[in-house]
Design an enzyme around this catalytic site. Structure first.
Site, PDB file in Angstrom:
ATOM      1  N   LYS A  82     -11.210 -16.905 -25.452  1.00 14.69           N
ATOM      2  CA  LYS A  82     -10.762 -16.952 -23.951  1.00 14.69           C
ATOM      3  C   LYS A  82      -9.038 -17.054 -23.822  1.00 14.69           C
ATOM      4  O   LYS A  82      -8.468 -17.934 -24.559  1.00 14.69           O
ATOM      5  CB  LYS A  82     -11.379 -18.278 -23.361  1.00 14.69           C
ATOM      6  CG  LYS A  82     -11.314 -18.500 -21.986  1.00 14.69           C
ATOM      7  CD  LYS A  82     -11.837 -19.743 -21.307  1.00 14.69           C
ATOM      8  CE  LYS A  82     -11.699 -20.075 -19.980  1.00 14.69           C
ATOM      9  NZ  LYS A  82     -12.396 -21.189 -19.287  1.00 14.69           N
ATOM     10  N   SER A 157     -14.429 -20.086 -15.356  1.00  6.51           N
ATOM     11  CA  SER A 157     -13.245 -19.438 -15.754  1.00  6.51           C
ATOM     12  C   SER A 157     -13.551 -18.511 -17.182  1.00  6.51           C
ATOM     13  O   SER A 157     -12.508 -17.774 -17.373  1.00  6.51           O
ATOM     14  CB  SER A 157     -11.989 -20.286 -16.014  1.00  6.51           C
ATOM     15  OG  SER A 157     -12.250 -21.087 -16.851  1.00  6.51           O
ATOM     16  N   SER A 181     -16.672 -24.145 -16.018  1.00 11.28           N
ATOM     17  CA  SER A 181     -16.178 -22.662 -16.322  1.00 11.28           C
ATOM     18  C   SER A 181     -16.991 -22.374 -17.572  1.00 11.28           C
ATOM     19  O   SER A 181     -16.617 -21.106 -17.765  1.00 11.28           O
ATOM     20  CB  SER A 181     -14.671 -22.954 -16.873  1.00 11.28           C
ATOM     21  OG  SER A 181     -13.948 -23.200 -15.472  1.00 11.28           O
TER      22      SER A 181
END
Length: 507
Positions: A82, A157, A181
């Site tokens: 990520k 996210s 997220s």
């Protein structure tokens, strides 16, 4: 084996094949790169790429196998990281214009642990600007489209990670979770995302060292892969005050759980969350399916304190710690979501903070009390079906106007406040044909039991098309979607371009 069949194998199957010399790490990496190059233009899940260094690492991994070396648990497995997590020598932008040329000198602690376990970092995965919000779009890399319909959002996210997993671009990806997220993109893309207990996965980069609100965690295409990845990154880290010793072995070989022994409580909304009627109906159908498997399955009322002001304050507190200096020096480099959180904090008093932390303590106690009576709590992950990625966030849920850009995430942030581990389990499709995620919540530091129970549900649902993990139509994703890049206003510098194989910033 054809590349399409190879990349569809689970991480555990791939690692076993590498260990018995039936699969070369080089062959696997090349298949993943081919899938990325073929499919990513349709979903835009991948940010910076590190293909050349990954190929060198794969060749070294292959040589270790051929020498008969002792192999670490994730040896030779390609990994997506990520873009909120620093990667040594590889562009790490957080989707932010001020960081579009940022190349860290060292790995985030989770990335370092995964590399030490043998994983090969292939690329960064896309995020919202600074990870703020649950729609993965930013002015550096553009938007990530949902693999089931790229016109819709992939959640966030950790949206890039979820989309990369759903399309078999990579077998494992990292995530992080403050208000959902990990869980939300997993739910919207039909994969598994685990928010672990605070401290199970050490995080040296957390700005507030004693805050339990933000955690790092694994994402996989099924429960066993997610547990397998988690096993490689648990344990005490003396640089993280919340970390604690944990055994990896039970995660690598999850114990069997007989679902007929489980006591399950469920709630549609925790008493405080707006949820669309269609999602409520889909959730009830999943609860009905679970009820046929378990000893007891009944609705519960947790009688929680109002979670919304508590999360507002505690979230704003963490954003001030992370971004106040940038806000004062260069506010134009921060997206509107980040600025909104920092500005909210300006009006927060010491009394507000005390009330927020008191409410969180009571919420945690209410969950703990319920989990003395039940083995698991079930809830929906998201209150709505995926909406267009062009809409920054869900402004209304079931006719209720959302006060903030993140209130629509309340089904997840209530659990965040409780500090209990939770995962999103793929569980068929919603009324719009999009993936539906079942939020499965377990006891504090009870990840082994949580994952084992979730795997039992996963196996029970696998034979029913209405309940099994849905898969996107890969052939429908072979047409590029240039509109996903249309919001890029500050691309990475020319040296660090987002282009072809090997694109990365040299150091």
């Amino acid at each position: 084996m054809r590349d399409d069949a190879l990349v569809a194998l689970s991480a555990i199957e791939l690692r076993a094949a590498i260990g018995r010399r039936a699969l070369s790490p080089v062959e696997l990496l090349d298949a993943c790169i081919a899938r990325i190059e073929a499919i990513d233009p349709a979903v835009n899940a991948i940010a910076a790429r590190d293909f050349e260094r990954a190929r060198a690492a794969a060749r070294a991994a292959e040589a270790a196998v051929m020498r008969g070396d002792a192999l670490p648990p994730l040896h030779g497995l390609p990994l997506g990281v990520k873009d909120l997590l620093d990667t040594e020598g590889l562009l790490s932008t957080s989707g932010n214009v001020g960081l579009r040329d940022h190349v860290p000198a060292r790995d985030n602690s989770l990335v370092a642990a995964l590399r030490a376990a043998g994983a090969i970092v292939v690329a960064k995965t896309n995020v919202p600007d600074m990870g703020a919000g649950a729609n993965t779009r930013n002015p550096v890399w553009g938007a990530t489209g949902n693999p089931f319909d790229p016109r819709l959002n992939a959640g966030g996210s950790s949206g890039g990670s979820a989309a990369a997993l759903a399309t078999d671009m990579l077998p494992l990806c990292t995530g992080s979770d403050t208000g959902g997220s990990l869980r939300i993109p997993a739910a919207l893309c039909g994969v598994v995302g685990l928010r672990p207990s605070p401290g199970l996965v050490a995080n040296r980069s957390r700005p507030l060292g004693w805050s339990a609100i933000s955690v790092l965690g694994p994402m996989g295409r099924d429960v066993a892969d997610t547990a397998f990845m988690l096993s490689a990154c648990v344990g005490l880290d003396t640089h993280d005050a919340l970390s604690y010793p944990a055994e990896a072995a039970p995660l690598r070989a999850l114990p069997e759980t007989d679902p007929s022994s489980l006591r399950v409580g469920w709630t549609e909304d925790f008493g405080w969350c707006a949820v669309d009627p269609e999602i409520r109906r889909t959730f009830r159908a999943r609860v009905d399916a679970v009820s046929k498997l378990v000893a007891r399955c009944e609705p519960i009322d947790l009688a929680l304190d109002d979670p919304h002001p508590a999360f507002d304050v505690i979230r704003a507190e963490s954003f001030v710690a992370a971004f106040a200096e940038t806000y004062a020096r260069a506010p134009e480099t921060l997206g509107p979501n980040v600025r909104a959180n920092v500005e909210l904090a300006a009006a927060v008093t010491l009394a507000d903070r005390a009330r927020a932390h008191l409410a969180q303590t009571r919420i945690a106690a209410a969950f703990a009390d319920a989990l003395d009576r039940y083995d698991l709590i079930l809830a929906p992950v998201t209150p709505v079906s995926p909406f267009p990625w062009t809409e920054l966030y869900a402004t209304r849920v079931d006719g209720v106007a959302m006060r903030t850009y993140y209130e629509w995430l309340a089904l997840c942030y209530v659990v965040t406040l409780s500090t209990h581990p939770a995962l999103s389990l793929p569980c068929g499709r919603d009324a719009h044909g999009m993936p539906f995620g079942l939020q499965v919540i377990g006891r504090l530091r009870g990840e082994v039991a949580l994952l084992s129970a979730a795997r039992a549900f996963e196996r029970a649902f696998a034979g029913d098309p209405a309940l099994a993990r849905p898969r996107p139509q890969i052939d429908a994703l072979r047409t590029p979607r240039p509109e996903l890049k249309s919001i890029v206003t500050h691309p990475p510098g020319s040296v660090a371009g987002s282009g072809g194989a090997g694109a990365r910033t040299a150091v």
